[in-house]
Design an enzyme around this catalytic site. Structure first.
Site, PDB file in Angstrom:
ATOM      1  N   TYR A  94      13.560   4.874   1.434  1.00 45.32           N
ATOM      2  CA  TYR A  94      14.062   5.276   2.824  1.00 45.32           C
ATOM      3  C   TYR A  94      15.301   5.732   2.634  1.00 45.32           C
ATOM      4  CZ  TYR A  94       9.704   3.257   4.643  1.00 45.32           C
ATOM      5  OH  TYR A  94       8.465   2.615   4.829  1.00 45.32           O
ATOM      6  N   ASN A 115       5.103   9.849  11.825  1.00 48.03           N
ATOM      7  CA  ASN A 115       4.374  10.742  11.284  1.00 48.03           C
ATOM      8  C   ASN A 115       2.853  10.903  11.872  1.00 48.03           C
ATOM      9  OD1 ASN A 115       3.035  12.601   9.440  1.00 48.03           O
ATOM     10  ND2 ASN A 115       3.346  11.477   7.713  1.00 48.03           N
ATOM     11  N   CYS A 123       3.719  10.124   3.700  1.00 50.96           N
ATOM     12  CA  CYS A 123       4.770   9.163   4.086  1.00 50.96           C
ATOM     13  C   CYS A 123       4.484   7.595   3.412  1.00 50.96           C
ATOM     14  CB  CYS A 123       4.767   8.730   5.543  1.00 50.96           C
ATOM     15  SG  CYS A 123       3.168   8.266   6.356  1.00 50.96           S
ATOM     16  N   HIS A 124       3.241   7.632   2.608  1.00 44.45           N
ATOM     17  CA  HIS A 124       3.012   6.477   1.837  1.00 44.45           C
ATOM     18  C   HIS A 124       3.899   6.509   0.493  1.00 44.45           C
ATOM     19  CE1 HIS A 124       0.009   9.519   0.459  1.00 44.45           C
ATOM     20  NE2 HIS A 124       0.418   8.847  -0.696  1.00 44.45           N
ATOM     21  N   GLU A 154      -2.755   7.446  -6.722  1.00 41.25           N
ATOM     22  CA  GLU A 154      -1.697   8.320  -7.197  1.00 41.25           C
ATOM     23  C   GLU A 154      -0.980   8.066  -8.562  1.00 41.25           C
ATOM     24  OE1 GLU A 154       0.779   9.678  -4.031  1.00 41.25           O
ATOM     25  OE2 GLU A 154      -0.815  10.427  -3.078  1.00 41.25           O
TER      26      GLU A 154
END
Length: 160
Positions: A94, A115, A123-124, A154
């Site tokens: 952030y 979002n 946003c994860h 991911e």
């Protein structure tokens, strides 16, 4: 949450995804509890969105290509554009995003939580300096389990 119905509900390994469309654009994607029922796509765009989610599940490097409704404040849209540029397997804090935008980490966190298109606008991939941070304006439970699953899928650095 808007009162109009979903155009699709798709079971995934991490949640039931609710997809809403309007006027040829995706307007919202929601993470719903996995115990809810599926809903087959009600229009071609919802069908396309579900197919692309399936491709992402098969290949975490898949990049979504969907028409997205323009939502949010100008600041939120700037944050979401930065988030959309974070590649799979990578994360930003952030604070890093806040520095890039000349803002504060809390403001970036609020924009992340607002979002309406998570997963497509990933946003994860935004974390707190000292850990995983929040997700969808929540600091624990189901939504953080979704965030952890997505990051692990991911190949992002392991987070607590």
């Amino acid at each position: 949450m808007p009162s109009f119905p979903f155009d699709a509900k798709l079971k995934t390994p991490f949640a039931l995804l609710g997809v809403r469309t309007d006027g040829g654009e995706i307007t919202e994607i929601c993470f719903l509890a996995s115990d809810g029922g599926e809903l087959s796509p009600q229009n071609r765009l919802a069908e396309r969105a579900c197919a692309q989610v399936g491709r992402y599940i098969g290949d975490p490097e898949f990049r979504f290509d969907l028409p997205l409704a323009r939502a949010g404040t100008p600041f939120q849209r700037r944050v979401w554009a930065r988030i959309a540029a974070i590649r799979a397997g990578s994360t930003r804090s952030y604070g890093e995003l806040a520095r890039d935008l000349g803002s504060a980490p809390r403001a970036v966190g609020q924009a992340c939580g607002a979002n309406p298109l998570p997963l497509v606008v990933p946003c994860h991939r935004v974390l707190a300096v000292g850990g995983i941070g929040g997700f969808a304006h929540r600091s624990g439970g189901f939504h953080l389990a979704v965030k952890r699953w997505l990051l692990a899928h991911e190949g992002a650095v392991a987070v607590r």
